[in-house]
Write a protein that holds these residues in place. Structure first.
Motif, short mmCIF file in Angstrom:
data_model
loop_
_atom_site.label_atom_id
_atom_site.label_comp_id
_atom_site.label_asym_id
_atom_site.label_seq_id
_atom_site.Cartn_x
_atom_site.Cartn_y
_atom_site.Cartn_z
N LEU A 139 28.77 38.06 41.34
CA LEU A 139 28.58 38.63 42.70
C LEU A 139 29.71 39.68 42.67
N TYR A 140 29.34 40.76 43.39
CA TYR A 140 30.51 41.95 43.45
C TYR A 140 31.10 42.21 44.95
N PHE A 141 32.31 42.48 45.01
CA PHE A 141 32.91 42.96 46.51
C PHE A 141 34.09 43.68 46.15
N PHE A 165 36.05 43.77 42.67
CA PHE A 165 36.31 42.67 42.10
C PHE A 165 34.80 42.11 41.94
N GLU A 166 34.73 41.23 40.90
CA GLU A 166 33.35 40.47 40.66
C GLU A 166 33.80 38.95 40.65
N LEU A 167 32.81 38.15 40.61
CA LEU A 167 33.13 36.83 40.53
C LEU A 167 31.92 36.31 39.30
N HIS A 174 37.70 36.14 34.28
CA HIS A 174 36.30 35.77 33.29
C HIS A 174 36.31 36.76 32.15
N HIS A 175 36.42 38.31 32.97
CA HIS A 175 36.16 39.38 31.99
C HIS A 175 36.95 40.62 32.93
N ILE A 176 37.10 41.57 32.01
CA ILE A 176 37.58 43.03 32.63
C ILE A 176 36.42 43.90 31.84
N THR A 177 36.34 44.91 32.71
CA THR A 177 35.27 46.08 32.49
C THR A 177 35.80 47.28 32.25
N ALA A 178 35.76 48.21 31.55
CA ALA A 178 36.31 49.54 31.44
C ALA A 178 35.52 50.44 30.88
N HIS A 200 36.90 49.45 35.11
CA HIS A 200 35.93 49.44 36.34
C HIS A 200 35.89 48.53 37.26
N HIS A 201 36.16 47.35 36.94
CA HIS A 201 36.12 46.10 37.61
C HIS A 201 36.95 45.00 36.92
N VAL A 202 37.26 44.22 37.78
CA VAL A 202 37.76 42.74 36.87
C VAL A 202 36.91 41.54 37.69
N ALA A 203 36.65 40.53 36.75
CA ALA A 203 35.74 39.66 37.13
C ALA A 203 36.63 38.20 37.14
N PHE A 204 36.55 37.46 38.17
CA PHE A 204 37.07 36.14 38.09
C PHE A 204 36.26 35.13 37.88
ZN ZN Z 1 31.54 42.57 35.15
#
Ligand code: ZN
Length: 311
Positions: free
Chosen positions: A258-260, A268-270, A9-13, A220-224
């Motif tokens: 959601l984050y886990f 990871f995020e959804l 979905h997105h990537i946050t840095a 920082h995280h990757v969102a699926f």
């Molecule tokens: Zn995010």
């Protein structure tokens, strides 16, 4: 589409300088700033979203520019590369452009039969541009300097570095429905067939590699991506059943999340497709106004006084 993970979905840095970050992504890479808002947990920091015209999932790269933050270090328990898909034959254009602007890059190389170019953003965040075997038909955002012969289509893949890949691989295959399709040296490619693009996660297994430090120039995280909130909650249950901790549903204004932390150590995020970035600006206006979540509207003046000027 229901109850499937639809790729990235997105990537946050994290960046260390808002203006430099804005100039690099909109100017040199030619992405569209699709949303200019603040970090919902730290409203005196920007949150930039870059992507294609609409901010389609699979094209969205976001940054928290924390002014002057120290540089991070690539290592395990991190997303260590972000892969963009670019048109066949465009790598020469990008090399020339990177030369002109003093961007650090390596000569093109080939993996999994595809030509790619590695480069670093101003904070040292590592990217690859890949000329994908399969023609990418996703519409591109174009600028006066980066036209559709060369412009990025959106994500091609991400790479996660790990000492031992099995725990992360289990999440990808058993929860997310990805399959391992091929490997090259210590790089293992996982792909979902739920979507055509932004569908690849590479796990690089590096037994001796040290743990990375997430700070400036790090992901920082990757969102699926999931279709909607119902699908989001379906996966929440699956992740809980798998024995992992996960947050409650969070409203991020432009999607629900959601984050886990996956057992390999990456956050990871959804994130849902709905409601999308046109919820508070028209398609034409996207990214032109500073958008604040409702809880910070009362301190808009204070926030605007503190955020760095981008012009
Ligand atoms: Zn995010």
């Amino acid at each position: 589409m229901k109850n499937e993970i639809l790729g990235i979905h997105h990537i946050t840095a994290i960046a260390s300088d808002a203006k430099k970050n804005y100039n690099f992504y909109t100017g040199i890479l030619g992405l569209r700033l699709i949303k200019k808002t603040v970090n919902f947990d730290d409203p005196h920091t920007y949150h930039f979203y870059y992507g294609d015209e609409k901010g389609s999932p699979g094209s969205i790269l976001t940054f928290f520019p924390w002014e002057g933050i120290q540089a991070g270090r690539r290592g395990t328990k991190q997303v260590t590369e972000i892969g963009y898909s670019v048109p066949a034959g465009s790598l020469e254009f990008w090399q020339e452009r990177f030369d002109q602007h003093n961007i650090i890059y390596n000569k093109p190389s080939v993996k999994f039969g595809e030509r790619y170019l590695t480069f670093l953003d101003p904070d040292g965040l590592k990217f690859e541009m890949t000329e994908a075997k399969k023609t990418d038909t996703r519409p591109q955002w174009q600028t006066s300097e980066v036209d559709k012969l060369n412009a990025v289509h959106g994500f091609h893949h991400i790479t996660i570095t790990t000492n031992k890949m099995e725990d992360t691989a289990a999440v990808l295959t058993q929860i997310f429905g990805f399959k391992m399709t091929e490997s090259e040296v210590n790089r293992f490619r996982f792909v979902t067939d739920a979507v055509e693009y932004a569908a690849i996660v590479d796990l690089v297994e590096a037994p001796g590699e040290a743990i990375g430090h997430v700070a400036g120039g790090s992901v920082h995280h990757v969102a699926f991506r999931v279709e909607d909130e119902e699908s989001l909650m379906y996966f929440r249950e699956k992740i809980v059943d798998f024995g992992l901790n996960i947050t409650e549903k969070i409203d991020r204004n432009y999607f629900y999340s959601l984050y886990f932390r996956e057992p390999g150590g990456v956050l990871f995020e959804l994130a849902t497709d709905n409601p999308g970035f046109t919820v508070d600006e028209t398609l034409e206006e996207l990214g032109t106004n500073l958008k604040l979540p409702v809880q910070y509207e009362s301190i808009r003046e204070e926030i605007e006084g503190i955020l760095p000027n981008l012009n």
